[in-house]
Design a protein around this motif. Structure first.
Motif, mmCIF file in Angstrom:
data_model
loop_
_atom_site.group_PDB
_atom_site.id
_atom_site.type_symbol
_atom_site.label_atom_id
_atom_site.label_comp_id
_atom_site.label_asym_id
_atom_site.label_seq_id
_atom_site.Cartn_x
_atom_site.Cartn_y
_atom_site.Cartn_z
ATOM 1 N N ARG A 93 0.630 -1.201 0.133
ATOM 2 C CA ARG A 93 0.049 -0.146 0.014
ATOM 3 C C ARG A 93 0.782 1.172 -0.036
ATOM 4 N NH1 ARG A 93 -5.019 -0.392 3.879
ATOM 5 N NH2 ARG A 93 -6.558 -1.903 2.693
ATOM 6 N N ALA A 94 2.115 1.083 0.067
ATOM 7 C CA ALA A 94 2.965 2.218 0.196
ATOM 8 C C ALA A 94 2.698 3.191 -0.954
ATOM 9 C CB ALA A 94 4.332 1.786 0.015
ATOM 10 N N ARG A 95 2.821 4.470 -0.532
ATOM 11 C CA ARG A 95 2.479 5.690 -1.527
ATOM 12 C C ARG A 95 1.628 5.590 -2.869
ATOM 13 N NH1 ARG A 95 9.287 6.498 -1.815
ATOM 14 N NH2 ARG A 95 9.009 6.607 0.620
ATOM 15 N N PRO A 96 0.447 5.763 -2.181
ATOM 16 C CA PRO A 96 -0.521 6.194 -3.049
ATOM 17 C C PRO A 96 -0.307 7.749 -3.237
ATOM 18 C CG PRO A 96 -1.606 5.713 -0.994
ATOM 19 C CD PRO A 96 -0.234 5.327 -0.778
ATOM 20 N N VAL A 97 -1.029 8.287 -4.376
ATOM 21 C CA VAL A 97 -0.874 9.837 -4.576
ATOM 22 C C VAL A 97 -2.294 10.347 -4.584
ATOM 23 C CG1 VAL A 97 -0.315 11.486 -6.299
ATOM 24 C CG2 VAL A 97 0.878 9.031 -6.354
ATOM 25 N N ILE A 98 -2.216 11.618 -3.973
ATOM 26 C CA ILE A 98 -3.572 12.350 -4.071
ATOM 27 C C ILE A 98 -3.178 13.803 -4.731
ATOM 28 C CG2 ILE A 98 -5.279 13.625 -2.700
ATOM 29 C CD1 ILE A 98 -4.917 11.746 -0.472
ATOM 30 N N GLY A 148 4.205 14.831 2.178
ATOM 31 C CA GLY A 148 4.144 13.674 2.639
ATOM 32 C C GLY A 148 4.840 12.588 1.505
ATOM 33 N N GLY A 149 4.229 11.254 1.596
ATOM 34 C CA GLY A 149 4.773 10.205 0.516
ATOM 35 C C GLY A 149 6.412 10.175 0.563
ATOM 36 N N GLY A 150 7.073 10.499 1.774
ATOM 37 C CA GLY A 150 8.561 10.286 1.698
ATOM 38 C C GLY A 150 9.301 11.330 0.968
ATOM 39 N N VAL A 151 8.492 12.445 0.757
ATOM 40 C CA VAL A 151 9.209 13.576 0.066
ATOM 41 C C VAL A 151 10.082 14.279 1.162
ATOM 42 C CG1 VAL A 151 8.811 15.909 -0.855
ATOM 43 C CG2 VAL A 151 7.490 14.119 -1.770
ATOM 44 N N SER A 189 3.330 7.693 3.683
ATOM 45 C CA SER A 189 3.124 6.714 2.739
ATOM 46 C C SER A 189 2.050 7.188 1.447
ATOM 47 C CB SER A 189 2.738 5.203 3.087
ATOM 48 O OG SER A 189 1.244 5.563 3.725
ATOM 49 N N THR A 190 1.427 8.509 1.706
ATOM 50 C CA THR A 190 0.643 9.138 0.899
ATOM 51 C C THR A 190 1.296 10.368 0.315
ATOM 52 O OG1 THR A 190 -1.216 8.114 2.045
ATOM 53 C CG2 THR A 190 -1.691 10.011 0.566
ATOM 54 N N LEU A 191 1.358 10.571 -1.020
ATOM 55 C CA LEU A 191 1.902 11.578 -1.599
ATOM 56 C C LEU A 191 0.988 12.622 -1.964
ATOM 57 C CD1 LEU A 191 4.646 13.094 -3.086
ATOM 58 C CD2 LEU A 191 4.139 11.867 -4.962
ATOM 59 N N VAL A 192 1.278 13.671 -1.414
ATOM 60 C CA VAL A 192 0.063 14.688 -1.927
ATOM 61 C C VAL A 192 0.709 15.731 -2.753
ATOM 62 C CG1 VAL A 192 -1.626 16.431 -1.147
ATOM 63 C CG2 VAL A 192 -1.042 14.411 0.474
ATOM 64 N N ALA A 210 9.024 12.442 -13.702
ATOM 65 C CA ALA A 210 9.823 11.515 -13.314
ATOM 66 C C ALA A 210 10.041 11.344 -12.050
ATOM 67 C CB ALA A 210 11.026 11.903 -14.116
ATOM 68 N N THR A 211 9.990 12.463 -11.078
ATOM 69 C CA THR A 211 10.113 12.640 -9.880
ATOM 70 C C THR A 211 9.046 11.748 -8.975
ATOM 71 O OG1 THR A 211 11.155 14.695 -9.859
ATOM 72 C CG2 THR A 211 10.647 14.108 -7.817
ATOM 73 N N VAL A 212 7.862 12.006 -9.203
ATOM 74 C CA VAL A 212 6.799 11.156 -8.834
ATOM 75 C C VAL A 212 6.927 9.820 -9.011
ATOM 76 C CG1 VAL A 212 4.192 10.795 -8.839
ATOM 77 C CG2 VAL A 212 5.125 13.281 -8.662
ATOM 78 N N CYS A 213 7.349 9.526 -10.036
ATOM 79 C CA CYS A 213 7.540 8.128 -10.321
ATOM 80 C C CYS A 213 8.473 7.400 -9.414
ATOM 81 C CB CYS A 213 8.068 7.783 -11.863
ATOM 82 S SG CYS A 213 6.737 7.768 -13.081
ATOM 83 N N SER A 214 9.736 8.224 -9.428
ATOM 84 C CA SER A 214 10.672 7.551 -8.330
ATOM 85 C C SER A 214 10.271 7.430 -6.959
ATOM 86 C CB SER A 214 12.226 8.160 -8.648
ATOM 87 O OG SER A 214 11.776 9.480 -8.981
ATOM 88 N N LEU A 215 9.552 8.516 -6.483
ATOM 89 C CA LEU A 215 8.969 8.318 -5.137
ATOM 90 C C LEU A 215 8.066 7.065 -4.895
ATOM 91 C CD1 LEU A 215 8.128 12.137 -4.688
ATOM 92 C CD2 LEU A 215 9.591 10.846 -3.138
ATOM 93 N N LEU A 216 7.522 6.733 -6.098
ATOM 94 C CA LEU A 216 6.440 5.764 -5.906
ATOM 95 C C LEU A 216 7.131 4.296 -6.439
ATOM 96 C CD1 LEU A 216 3.220 7.227 -8.050
ATOM 97 C CD2 LEU A 216 3.885 7.160 -5.491
#
Lengths: 431, 527
Positions: free
Chosen positions: A44-49, A364-367, A330-333, A395-401
């Motif tokens: 479930r790690a890192r869903p995106v909002i 969030g999301g490890g940013v 774990s949630t990237l906003v 590309a950055t969002v991808c690597s975070l996920l």
């Protein structure tokens, strides 16, 4: 129901060539998988909002103020919880989340038309007539697709209609956003269309229908194997799972306490953010929530102030709620629109389209929060350091996920296309 | 189409242009028109021979010929955009004439539903931008115009020419709403009236050439240079200079660069402006060149698109990138069809006829496993998802309603059809995938619920007649939804399942069965 008069009698199994275990819906595969979904769901790690500021927000009045300069307008800056990082005075609650925020002040693009810029920021590719580039949400949904998941991978809350029809583009409808309402809807519009079966139908009718449908499909697919036919069966199964009370319940924001609902504010956007939280909590990988009204060609400051209040309440409540539930890490906003607005204030106290320099905010999301990336010139018109493009951000969002941004998908024109443009560069400070 | 129409059109509007640039072309038009068109059976035989040879060379065993049930469903969906009615299917299955498939195809090609379906197909090829929110009216204007043209006997080349040459200006268009002008304006509207977009949309739609990449740099895969891209765009500019003492030219500045380029055809020939010209002359020169029959790409692109429409894959793929980098998988097939199309004076019906009567089109799609080489070489028929319009019209037909007709039925009916179709839009039918929202719409949406409700559905109500046996009821439903009779097993089990003495209960069961059928993969595919 296997032995009831109207059910399929045991001997009727043979009708579909002896396939066992399809008698009645309660015992069928698609019902069981609902129960199994939680276990079988990928990490479930890192869903995106994605908080989508439709119309192009004046980020110069939100995240990158120019006090003292004639382009700055009347808004003042306030300090956040991180020394040196300041935001608009109309975002006081967001200022409390300074340590979580990464403000990229050096975004720019070449697209100044709403439609084209929306496509560009959502897909990472300049619009071309023939290639149907997928939305970022669809690209992410595809990477984390699980046939067993009871919920779709990508949900878009009150989206602009043109973006819904762009949808998953060449990835196909399987990864299309599940659209809930559309721009301008009231809170009452936050429902999944057609998720409930027709009121005249009894339980036994529905059970019988689904059982018949499953047998017809099984029989047909045995004889006509193809991705096309399978995708129809899969979509039906997913839809049936979504109609199940447990899954359908995920979309019911009225299940939340009054206190929680009020925390997000009464706006459709606020309640949409609450719905987004419910969805990521249940495993949806990408949720987009749209807030319209940022196209402030006239009367910019009054309008931005009132939109800021909506955004401030909803965004901060979302971070707080995610944090309370242990989901913030774990949630990237992401909060952004299609472009920024002219630093120069026009004759109608408005600001016009300005793709040359604007800001995006991540949390969030490890940013790595508590930082500002890049800077614009004193007058706000140009990017002065760490220029960042839309493909860079994707590309950055991808690597975070944990997705390889250079991964290729087959496109509708027969050429493979990478998730992010090959020239994209991951923003090192963020990851 | 009639050649007379074409020359009349040119004479009345473009005499000057023709005299300067197209005299040679016109001579060749005449000699082509004088040729006897080949009987299409000859072309069909030749195609079948080529493909048999190809399969033999590649050691591919072709799928058997499809059944009559499959054929009438497939060809009705393709040519009429809907499933056949129960009566149409029954009649065809009972017909014992050895050439009944040809007779059926000839009947379908003359049906008004055919014209609308062909208009719908060419809209998606020529004006893909007209499928989307807010484009319903543009879409309907185009389809009405196209149907009108087809009925007037306009050939493919004439229609291409006409849609490219814009009426004088918007003001005139507002005043004089002839369908022809409306259609021309649509092409302008979907291209944002920008010369470079007009050029790339036109070459893509009418020639199958992809110049988009060349907009910014030389095409990486194919033969086109950035220079050539802008040379095409220059045709959509106003002639320069306006003063009479200089030689006029069509010129455009390359975006983001200082250089300008002058209009030049893709075959390298310079565009020569006639002495008498106006702001639309460039377009007419361009349209003349594009729609010329000796333009090697015009007919070939039409043939390739049409083949892909019916057989699931182009002879050249990608469809919009006919270039030396993408050779045809069956060169003889492409040449034979192109020749047949040209010899039929670019009559689209004739091209459709040849393709749907070919053995390849009539192959079965039933299989054990999906094998890509069989599909790529047209040795097995693909399974295709229904297009939005096909699905809507089929739901209507199956449940006993008539389909909405352009220019006859109220706008609201057409709007409903358009809205539904937009939600079920399919890019490539043979690769279509269904979304959850689409499935929910079909399962719980008003359309299918009403179409299957025993109180409303004409199809269900017609089954309540007491003199009908359960077997007849089941037959009727299968013919309506699947264009076939039930298998003996299906019939036996369903009749048993239906054996309830209460008429109300029986209606309920029939309604449930019909609902399941309309949601099934069998109904939702053209197989």
């Amino acid at each position: 129901m296997g032995t009831s008069k109207r059910g399929w009698h045991p001997n009727r199994r043979q009708w579909i060539g002896g396939t066992a275990g399809v008698l009645g819906v309660a015992g069928s595969r698609w019902m069981q998988s609902l129960a199994a979904a939680d276990v079988s769901m990928p990490s479930r790690a890192r869903p995106v909002i994605l908080l989508w500021m439709n119309g192009g927000p004046a980020t110069i009045d939100l995240w990158d103020l120019k006090p003292g300069h004639q382009n700055g307008g009347p808004f003042q800056e306030i300090a956040t919880t991180v020394p040196g990082v300041k935001v608009s005075e109309h975002l006081p609650r967001m200022a409390q989340w300074g340590t979580e925020l990464a403000i990229v002040r050096s975004m720019s693009s070449g697209e100044g038309d709403h439609g084209r810029a929306r496509q560009y920021v959502h897909t990472g590719y300049t619009p071309q007539p023939a290639i149907r580039f997928p939305l970022l949400g669809s690209l992410v949904a595809k990477e984390f697709y699980s046939e067993l998941s009871e919920l779709p991978g990508f949900v878009s809350i009150t989206p602009e209609r043109a973006l819904v029809s762009t949808g998953s583009g060449f990835l196909g409808p399987k990864f299309a956003p599940l659209a809930i309402g559309q721009l301008g809807d009231e809170v009452s519009g936050l429902v999944v269309p057609n998720i409930e079966r027709h009121r005249d139908l009894l339980d036994r009718d529905q059970t019988q229908r689904l059982s018949l449908l499953q047998q017809l499909n099984q029989q047909f697919i045995n004889e006509y194997q193809s991705e096309v036919a399978s995708s129809m069966r899969t979509a039906t199964e997913q839809a049936v799972r979504l109609m199940e009370p447990a899954a359908a319940d995920t979309f019911r924001i009225d299940r939340e306490s009054v206190k929680t609902r009020e925390a997000y504010g009464p706006s459709t956007f606020g309640q949409g953010c609450l719905l987004a939280r419910r969805l990521v909590e249940r495993g949806v990988r990408f949720v987009e929530v749209s807030l319209d009204g940022w196209d402030t060609h006239s009367n910019n400051f009054e309008r931005v102030m009132s939109l800021s209040q909506v955004l401030d309440q909803a965004f901060s409540a979302l971070l707080s709620d995610l944090n309370d539930r242990g989901l913030l890490d774990s949630t990237l906003v992401i909060c952004q629109g299609e472009f920024g607005r002219t630093p120069r204030i026009n004759g109608n106290t408005g600001r016009d389209h300005w793709p040359g320099a604007w800001a995006t905010v991540l949390a969030g999301g490890g940013v790595r929060g508590g930082q500002v990336i890049g800077a614009t010139s004193e007058d706000g018109t140009t990017v002065e350091s760490e220029p960042t493009t839309v493909p860079d951000l994707i590309a950055t969002v991808c690597s975070l996920l944990g997705i390889d941004p250079m991964k290729q998908n087959n496109s509708n024109v027969g050429r493979p296309i990478r998730i992010a443009d090959p020239d994209a560069r991951v923003i090192g400070e963020l990851v | 189409m009639s050649r007379r129409n074409f020359t009349f059109f040119r004479n009345s509007q473009l005499l000057a242009v023709i005299l300067v640039t197209s005299f040679g072309l016109l001579l060749q038009y005449r000699s082509a028109a004088a040729m006897e068109p080949l009987p299409s059976q000859h072309a069909v035989d030749e195609i079948d021979r080529h493909l048999s040879q190809l399969w033999q060379d590649l050691s591919i065993t072709p799928a058997p010929r499809c059944s009559d049930e499959i054929f009438i469903r497939r060809v009705s969906l393709d040519l009429l955009g809907r499933v056949p009615t129960v009566a149409e299917t029954r009649d065809f299955l009972q017909d014992s004439h050895p050439r009944k498939r040809e007779q059926l195809v000839d009947r379908l090609l003359m049906s008004p539903d055919h014209d609308r379906q062909l208009a719908n197909f060419l809209r998606t090829v020529w004006l893909p931008q007209t499928t989307g929110p807010g484009s319903a009216q543009l879409a309907q204007h185009f389809e009405a115009w196209f149907v009108d043209q087809l009925r007037q006997g306009a050939g493919y080349d004439t229609m291409v020419y006409r849609i490219l040459t814009l009426p004088a200006n918007r003001a005139i268009f507002e005043d004089r709403r002839s369908t022809e002008e409306v259609a021309s304006t649509i092409f302008e509207a979907v291209s944002e009236s920008k010369p470079e977009t007009l050029a790339s949309n036109a070459t893509r739609a009418f020639l199958g050439l992809n110049l988009d990449c060349a907009q910014c740099h030389d095409h990486p895969f194919a033969d086109w240079s950035q220079q050539q891209f802008w040379e095409q765009a220059a045709f959509f500019t106003r002639p320069l200079p306006v003063s009479a003492d200089q030689l006029a030219r069509l010129e455009i500045q390359v975006v983001d660069q200082s250089e300008t380029v002058v209009a030049r055809f893709l075959d390298g020939e310079a565009a020569v402006l006639p002495e008498q010209h106006d702001h639309l002359t460039g377009r007419r020169l361009f349209a003349d060149w594009i729609a010329a029959r000796q333009n090697p790409y015009l007919a070939r692109n039409a043939v390739n698109r049409m083949w892909a429409r019916f057989c699931g894959a182009g002879i050249i793929e990608p469809l919009d990138d006919i270039s030396s980098a993408n050779p045809p998988v069956a060169p003889h097939l492409l040449e034979t069809l192109t020749t047949a199309f040209l010899q039929a004076n670019l009559d689209l019906r004739e091209l459709e006829r040849v393709i749907v009567l070919s053995a390849a089109y009539q192959r079965s799609s039933s299989n054990g496993v999906e094998r890509t080489d069989e599909l790529r070489y047209f040795a097995r028929h693909p399974i295709r998802g229904l297009q939005g319009e096909q699905l809507y019209d089929s739901l209507m037909t199956t449940s006993g309603y008539s389909t909405p007709r352009l220019g006859v039925d109220p706008y609201g009916d057409l709007q409903r059809r358009y809205d539904f179709a937009m939600r079920f839009q399919v890019e490539r039918a043979e690769q279509s995938q269904r979304s959850i929202l689409q499935a929910l719409t079909l399962m719980n949406g008003e359309l299918v619920i009403d179409a299957t409700a025993s109180s409303k559905s004409p199809a269900i109500r017609s089954l309540s007649a007491p003199f009908l046996t359960n077997e007849q009821r089941v037959n009727q439903l299968f013919l309506a939804a699947f264009s076939r009779y039930p298998t003996p097993q299906e019939r036996q089990h369903l009749c048993e399942w239906l054996s309830d003495p209460e008429p109300e209960e029986q209606q309920r069961l029939l309604s449930n069965l019909f609902w399941a059928m309309l949601n099934s993969a069998e109904f939702n595919t053209n197989h």
